[in-house]
Design an enzyme around this catalytic site. Structure first.
Site, mmCIF file in Angstrom:
data_model
loop_
_atom_site.group_PDB
_atom_site.id
_atom_site.type_symbol
_atom_site.label_atom_id
_atom_site.label_comp_id
_atom_site.label_asym_id
_atom_site.label_seq_id
_atom_site.Cartn_x
_atom_site.Cartn_y
_atom_site.Cartn_z
ATOM 1 N N ILE A 58 0.687 -1.222 -0.199
ATOM 2 C CA ILE A 58 0.040 0.166 0.000
ATOM 3 C C ILE A 58 0.751 1.359 0.125
ATOM 4 O O ILE A 58 0.340 2.382 -0.168
ATOM 5 C CB ILE A 58 -1.158 0.141 1.107
ATOM 6 C CG1 ILE A 58 -0.267 -0.186 2.529
ATOM 7 C CG2 ILE A 58 -2.176 -0.997 0.924
ATOM 8 C CD1 ILE A 58 -1.565 -0.121 3.548
ATOM 9 N N GLY A 59 2.068 0.922 0.128
ATOM 10 C CA GLY A 59 2.791 2.341 0.126
ATOM 11 C C GLY A 59 4.282 2.004 0.219
ATOM 12 O O GLY A 59 4.846 1.069 0.607
ATOM 13 N N GLY A 91 8.517 3.865 0.773
ATOM 14 C CA GLY A 91 9.280 5.233 0.956
ATOM 15 C C GLY A 91 10.652 4.557 0.639
ATOM 16 O O GLY A 91 10.905 3.625 0.321
ATOM 17 N N GLY A 92 11.490 5.777 1.173
ATOM 18 C CA GLY A 92 12.870 5.446 0.819
ATOM 19 C C GLY A 92 13.453 4.277 1.681
ATOM 20 O O GLY A 92 14.321 3.300 1.360
ATOM 21 N N ASP A 104 8.758 15.076 11.117
ATOM 22 C CA ASP A 104 7.992 14.973 9.795
ATOM 23 C C ASP A 104 6.708 15.186 9.696
ATOM 24 O O ASP A 104 5.857 14.255 9.080
ATOM 25 C CB ASP A 104 8.587 13.727 9.085
ATOM 26 C CG ASP A 104 8.493 13.485 7.657
ATOM 27 O OD1 ASP A 104 8.414 14.621 6.968
ATOM 28 O OD2 ASP A 104 8.530 12.437 7.193
HETATM 29 O O1 3AM Z 1 0.653 5.901 -0.385
HETATM 30 P P1 3AM Z 1 -0.546 6.093 0.071
HETATM 31 O O2 3AM Z 1 -0.685 7.817 0.347
HETATM 32 O O3 3AM Z 1 -1.792 5.608 -0.563
HETATM 33 O O4 3AM Z 1 -1.916 5.323 3.787
HETATM 34 C C1 3AM Z 1 -0.717 5.332 3.913
HETATM 35 C C2 3AM Z 1 0.151 5.700 2.495
HETATM 36 O O5 3AM Z 1 -0.900 5.312 1.398
HETATM 37 C C3 3AM Z 1 -0.381 3.739 3.920
HETATM 38 O O6 3AM Z 1 0.611 3.677 3.305
HETATM 39 C C4 3AM Z 1 1.029 4.466 2.393
HETATM 40 C C5 3AM Z 1 2.476 4.907 2.808
HETATM 41 O O7 3AM Z 1 2.782 5.541 4.247
HETATM 42 N N1 3AM Z 1 -0.365 3.320 5.351
HETATM 43 C C6 3AM Z 1 0.626 3.636 6.492
HETATM 44 N N2 3AM Z 1 0.152 3.322 7.424
HETATM 45 C C7 3AM Z 1 -1.112 2.681 7.448
HETATM 46 C C8 3AM Z 1 -2.006 2.084 8.358
HETATM 47 N N3 3AM Z 1 -1.598 1.898 9.709
HETATM 48 C C9 3AM Z 1 -1.427 2.718 6.030
HETATM 49 N N4 3AM Z 1 -2.646 2.230 5.639
HETATM 50 C C10 3AM Z 1 -3.505 1.882 6.528
HETATM 51 N N5 3AM Z 1 -2.887 1.605 7.845
#
Ligand code: 3AM
Length: 497
Positions: A19-20, A22-23, A136
């Site tokens: 779902i996501g 980062g670096g 951040d």
């Molecule tokens: O990349 P997008 O913005 O679609 O919503 C968060 C983000 O989505 C999701 O992971 C991506 C990178 O941070 N995310 C992070 N923590 C989460 C959590 N606890 C999560 N989604 C659901 N529950």
């Protein structure tokens, strides 16, 4: 990292969907096989897992957040390591990020924006209470669940103030859109740096835009250091002066001018939510929920019709009375909107940030401090509190003068000033300057004389000359104590445009 899809970490967390990313890490939606529920698993990328500093940082995030149990912080459930993959398990938040919400809706309704700011500030307050600075804060790190509650996550570069000794490797942040000036300059970062970032997030929720853009991230960071944020009200005219003042105070460049702590910011936001709900006539969604969580004292100021139902139907009179009440109360705190009497209602009160008053004693005689810690009482909107000079037992100042100046971050032209005082009869002259006043050198501070020297009468207008020039600093320079008195008190300084 898609190679991890489908695998089960520590025989418990089955990674189902990426779902996501980062670096440093990748976030998956996963199924906790033991408890049969969805979780979010943040897995550290293999390349960085070999770096012991980064590994320590990753573990620190888990430990830091595990200390916090707060409704506005995304909770940590577990942490571990499997086949060289360190991971952290978080509660899964179904919904969207605040960034996505702003992109989708543009400017948010004002009560909603204020409600989210309150929730984020509460989350930061909990972290700061544990001496954890997020470092951040940005809308990408705020998740909005299906009920509309904001939850802060990604304490990935958070640091405990107790661990200041740990080397900061100057890791490049993903974005500098929300960076505080001190952070951009590599200076020490405190909870107030998070409040600056939150101020920028609030600005974005209100205007639908970022305050600064530039070709590069460094360019944006430099603007945070050098340029004032645009006036919120130029982009969102219906925002109140009080709301604009909150954004200004949260995003003051100098830490001394900023909200001192979360509680100060939260108190102002909560008071404002009550007012903004009133202005909007109805509240929906998260604003209703946050409203119900306001401290009793603040909540009592919310009209019954809104307090109980979330929308206003009837009770017009109750509402009107409450509206007037809140208007007076908040106006007295934030200097919102009042007109100068005797000027045909054309002169508008200039909104000053609440920490933007400084005692001034460049000659140094009689104590350099001159009760500077009470300077803000001269602009707190409360006529019964004051900034006093020190006591001069001879009744003589014994120097050219002593005073108090107020700062207006963007600079403003002022046509008049009104001083409320319980020690009338002291002599004062008003000066303006556009350079940071020197604490020890009056002549080198660029002061331009804006008024004649006069005996101050409480509440009487002092006309300012200056041909409409803008000044960032306005000095009330006291040259003589009141007859028979040994100090002068300034209860309120009001500047009019
Ligand atoms: O990349 P997008 O913005 O679609 O919503 C968060 C983000 O989505 C999701 O992971 C991506 C990178 O941070 N995310 C992070 N923590 C989460 C959590 N606890 C999560 N989604 C659901 N529950």
């Amino acid at each position: 990292m898609s190679d991890l899809l489908g695998i089960t970490l520590s025989a418990r967390y089955r990674l189902e969907e990426r779902i996501g990313a980062g670096g440093m890490s990748t976030v998956y939606r996963a199924v906790d096989e033991t408890l049969q529920r969805s979780v979010a698993v943040k897995v550290m990328n293999r390349e960085v897992a070999d770096d012991s500093d980064q590994l320590e940082r990753f573990r620190r995030e888990a430990r830091a957040v595990a200390q916090l149990s707060h409704p506005n912080v995304v909770g940590v459930i577990d942490a571990g390591e499997d086949s060289g993959h360190p991971y952290i398990v978080f509660e899964f938040i179904e919904g969207e990020t605040l960034k996505q919400r702003v992109r989708r809706l543009g400017r948010l309704p004002i009560p909603e924006a204020v409600a989210y700011a309150i929730e984020i500030a509460r989350a930061l307050g909990a972290a700061h209470d544990h001496l954890i600075v997020h470092r951040d804060v940005k809308p990408q790190n705020v998740l909005i669940d299906l009920e509309g509650t904001a939850k802060v996550t990604d304490f990935g570069i958070a640091r405990s103030l107790e661990e200041e000794g740990l080397t900061d490797d100057g890791r490049v942040l993903g974005t500098t859109d929300y960076v505080s000036p001190e952070q951009a300059l590599g200076q020490s970062v405190t909870g107030q740096s998070d409040l600056y970032s939150l101020g920028v997030v609030l600005y974005e929720m209100l205007t639908g835009e970022l305050p600064f853009s530039a070709e590069t991230q460094v360019g944006v960071a430099m603007k945070h250091v050098r340029e004032e944020l645009p006036d919120v009200r130029s982009k969102r005219p219906e925002a109140s002066a009080a709301l604009a003042a909150i954004v200004d105070t949260a995003t003051a460049k100098r830490v001394e001018d900023r909200y001192a702590d979360d509680q100060e910011l939260i108190a102002d936001l909560e008071a404002l939510l009550a007012l903004e709900a009133q202005r909007a006539g109805s509240v929906t969604g998260e604003a209703t929920i946050v409203m119900n969580s306001l401290p009793r004292r603040t909540r009592r100021r919310v009209p019954l019709a809104i307090r109980h139902r979330g929308t206003v139907g009837l009770a017009g009179i109750v509402m009107l009375l409450a509206l007037i009440g809140i208007g007076i109360w908040l106006g007295s705190r934030a200097h919102s909107g009042a007109d100068l009497p005797g000027k045909g209602g054309q002169a508008k009160l200039v909104v000053l940030c609440r920490r933007c008053a400084t005692a001034y004693n460049p000659d140094g005689i009689g104590g350099t401090e001159q009760n500077n810690n009470q300077a803000r009482l001269a602009i707190d909107g409360k006529p019964n509190t004051s900034w006093p000079t020190q006591t001069y037992y001879t009744g003589q100042l014994g120097k050219a003068g002593v005073g108090i100046y107020v700062a207006h971050t963007r600079g403003t032209s002022a046509s008049a000033i009104v001083i409320d005082t319980v020690t009338p009869g002291f002599e004062a002259t008003i000066y303006g300057s556009n350079q940071q006043p020197s604490a020890t050198n009056f002549a080198g501070s660029g002061w331009q004389r804006l008024s004649t020297s006069q005996r101050v009468v409480s509440g009487r207008e002092i006309r300012l000359t200056g041909g409409g020039r803008k000044y960032s600093y306005f000095l009330t320079w006291i040259t003589k104590l009141p007859h028979g008195g040994d100090y002068a008190a300034v209860n309120e300084i009001k500047l009019y445009r």
